[in-house]
Design a protein around this motif. Structure first.
Motif, PDB file in Angstrom:
ATOM      1  N   VAL A   1      -2.225   0.396  -4.703  1.00 43.26           N
ATOM      2  CA  VAL A   1      -2.048  -1.010  -4.334  1.00 43.26           C
ATOM      3  C   VAL A   1      -1.162  -1.653  -5.393  1.00 43.26           C
ATOM      4  CG1 VAL A   1      -3.207  -3.207  -3.894  1.00 43.26           C
ATOM      5  CG2 VAL A   1      -4.318  -1.055  -3.245  1.00 43.26           C
ATOM      6  N   VAL A   2      -0.124  -2.355  -4.941  1.00 43.06           N
ATOM      7  CA  VAL A   2       0.786  -3.064  -5.844  1.00 43.06           C
ATOM      8  C   VAL A   2       0.799  -4.523  -5.413  1.00 43.06           C
ATOM      9  CG1 VAL A   2       3.145  -3.256  -6.702  1.00 43.06           C
ATOM     10  CG2 VAL A   2       2.193  -1.004  -6.153  1.00 43.06           C
TER      11      VAL A   2
ATOM     12  N   TRP B   1       0.889  -1.153   0.000  1.00 41.38           N
ATOM     13  CA  TRP B   1       0.000   0.000   0.000  1.00 41.38           C
ATOM     14  C   TRP B   1       0.927   1.202   0.000  1.00 41.38           C
ATOM     15  CZ3 TRP B   1      -2.721  -2.592   4.636  1.00 41.38           C
ATOM     16  CH2 TRP B   1      -3.680  -3.510   4.183  1.00 41.38           C
ATOM     17  N   LEU B   2       0.852   2.011  -1.048  1.00 45.70           N
ATOM     18  CA  LEU B   2       1.756   3.140  -1.225  1.00 45.70           C
ATOM     19  C   LEU B   2       0.973   4.449  -1.320  1.00 45.70           C
ATOM     20  CD1 LEU B   2       4.003   1.553  -4.016  1.00 45.70           C
ATOM     21  CD2 LEU B   2       4.501   1.677  -1.568  1.00 45.70           C
ATOM     22  N   PRO B   3       1.623   5.576  -1.038  1.00 49.63           N
ATOM     23  CA  PRO B   3       0.942   6.864  -1.188  1.00 49.63           C
ATOM     24  C   PRO B   3       0.574   7.124  -2.649  1.00 49.63           C
ATOM     25  CG  PRO B   3       2.993   7.115   0.044  1.00 49.63           C
ATOM     26  CD  PRO B   3       2.974   5.723  -0.503  1.00 49.63           C
ATOM     27  N   GLN B   4      -0.509   7.864  -2.851  1.00 49.06           N
ATOM     28  CA  GLN B   4      -0.902   8.267  -4.195  1.00 49.06           C
ATOM     29  C   GLN B   4       0.160   9.198  -4.767  1.00 49.06           C
ATOM     30  OE1 GLN B   4      -5.150   9.298  -4.876  1.00 49.06           O
ATOM     31  NE2 GLN B   4      -5.132   9.528  -2.645  1.00 49.06           N
TER      32      GLN B   4
ATOM     33  N   ARG C   1      -6.096   2.061 -10.442  1.00 46.23           N
ATOM     34  CA  ARG C   1      -6.646   3.239  -9.761  1.00 46.23           C
ATOM     35  C   ARG C   1      -6.338   3.191  -8.278  1.00 46.23           C
ATOM     36  NH1 ARG C   1     -12.446   2.066 -12.086  1.00 46.23           N
ATOM     37  NH2 ARG C   1     -12.546   0.929 -10.167  1.00 46.23           N
ATOM     38  N   PRO C   2      -6.239   4.370  -7.645  1.00 41.19           N
ATOM     39  CA  PRO C   2      -6.078   4.390  -6.189  1.00 41.19           C
ATOM     40  C   PRO C   2      -7.288   3.752  -5.507  1.00 41.19           C
ATOM     41  CG  PRO C   2      -5.576   6.535  -7.124  1.00 41.19           C
ATOM     42  CD  PRO C   2      -6.171   5.710  -8.227  1.00 41.19           C
ATOM     43  N   ALA C   3      -7.046   3.152  -4.354  1.00 45.31           N
ATOM     44  CA  ALA C   3      -8.104   2.481  -3.603  1.00 45.31           C
ATOM     45  C   ALA C   3      -8.381   3.231  -2.311  1.00 45.31           C
ATOM     46  CB  ALA C   3      -7.683   1.052  -3.288  1.00 45.31           C
TER      47      ALA C   3
END
Length: 191
Positions: free
Chosen positions: A165-166, A97-100, A174-176
Motif C-alpha cells: 500500500v502506498v 495497491w501494488l504487487p509485493q 508491511r504488505p497488507a
C-alpha cells in the motif's frame, strides 16, 4: 492564519509575515486557517492530524508553487470529501495497491462500493480522492501503469494474499492482506 512548512521548503514572500509551524504536530489547532507549503504528503499529514484531533473545521490551503500564496491567503474555503484509510491516514493525491516484491500481480478481489474492480489478478490499482461526491475513484492499472476504467464510489476495498500500500508517495512498511480507502463522514475545508 499560519504557515505549515515541514522540511526546508522556502516560504513564499506573500506568506512571510505569518507565523511558521515547522513541526506539524505542534500548534495546528491554534489557527483558523493553515497554509501548507509542500508536497501532497505534507498536506495529508496535516489533514490526518486535524482528523485525529476532530478539528476539520480549520480551513486548509495547499501551496506547491509561490504564485499560489495569494490565493491561499484570501480565497474562500469549500468543504470537499476527505478520503482516509482504515488506519485514519488521509490521502490527498493518490494511493496505490501494488504487487509485493517478487510478484508481478496482486491476487485477490477489490470492489468500489458494490461494483467489482477486479476478481483474480491485477497489475496494480490507483485510488484518487475527488473534490465532489461520491468521494473517490479507483482503477486497475495496465502494464504501463495507465488506468483501464475508473469506478467512482464512497469506498474502495481490497482483500488479497498480500499487496503493498502506498499513500501519497509513502509506502506502508508491511504488505497488507486487507486495505480500504473511503470517504470520511465529514469533509475538510479546502481553500
Amino acid at each position: 492564519m499560519a504557515v505549515v512548512r515541514p522540511g526546508s521548503r522556502r516560504v513564499p514572500r506573500a506568506l512571510r509575515d505569518l507565523p511558521v509551524l515547522t513541526d506539524p504536530k505542534d500548534g495546528l489547532t491554534d489557527h483558523r486557517r493553515l497554509v501548507v507549503v509542500g508536497a501532497h504528503r505534507d498536506l495529508s499529514a496535516v489533514l490526518t492530524r486535524l482528523l485525529r484531533a476532530d478539528r476539520l473545521d480549520i480551513e486548509v490551503a495547499h501551496v506547491q508553487r509561490p504564485w499560489q500564496a495569494g490565493h491561499a491567503r484570501s480565497a474562500a474555503a469549500t468543504r470537499v470529501p476527505l478520503v482516509r484509510d482504515e488506519t485514519g491516514t488521509v490521502i490527498t493525491d493518490a494511493a496505490y495497491w501494488l504487487p509485493q516484491e517478487g510478484q508481478r500481480t496482486i491476487r485477490g478481489e477489490a470492489i468500489v462500493d458494490d461494483e467489482p474492480l477486479f476478481d483474480g489478478e491485477a497489475t496494480a490499482v490507483r485510488i484518487e480522492p475527488l473534490t465532489t461526491m461520491p468521494g473517490l475513484r479507483a482503477a486497475v492499472l495496465s502494464g504501463r501503469m495507465r488506468p483501464k476504467r475508473w469506478i467512482s464510489g464512497r469506498a474502495a476495498q481490497l482483500g488479497t494474499t498480500g499487496a503493498l500500500v502506498v499513500r501519497d508517495g509513502e509506502p506502508v512498511s508491511r504488505p497488507a492482506r486487507r486495505s480500504a480507502f473511503y470517504r470520511h463522514t465529514e469533509g475538510w475545508l479546502r481553500v
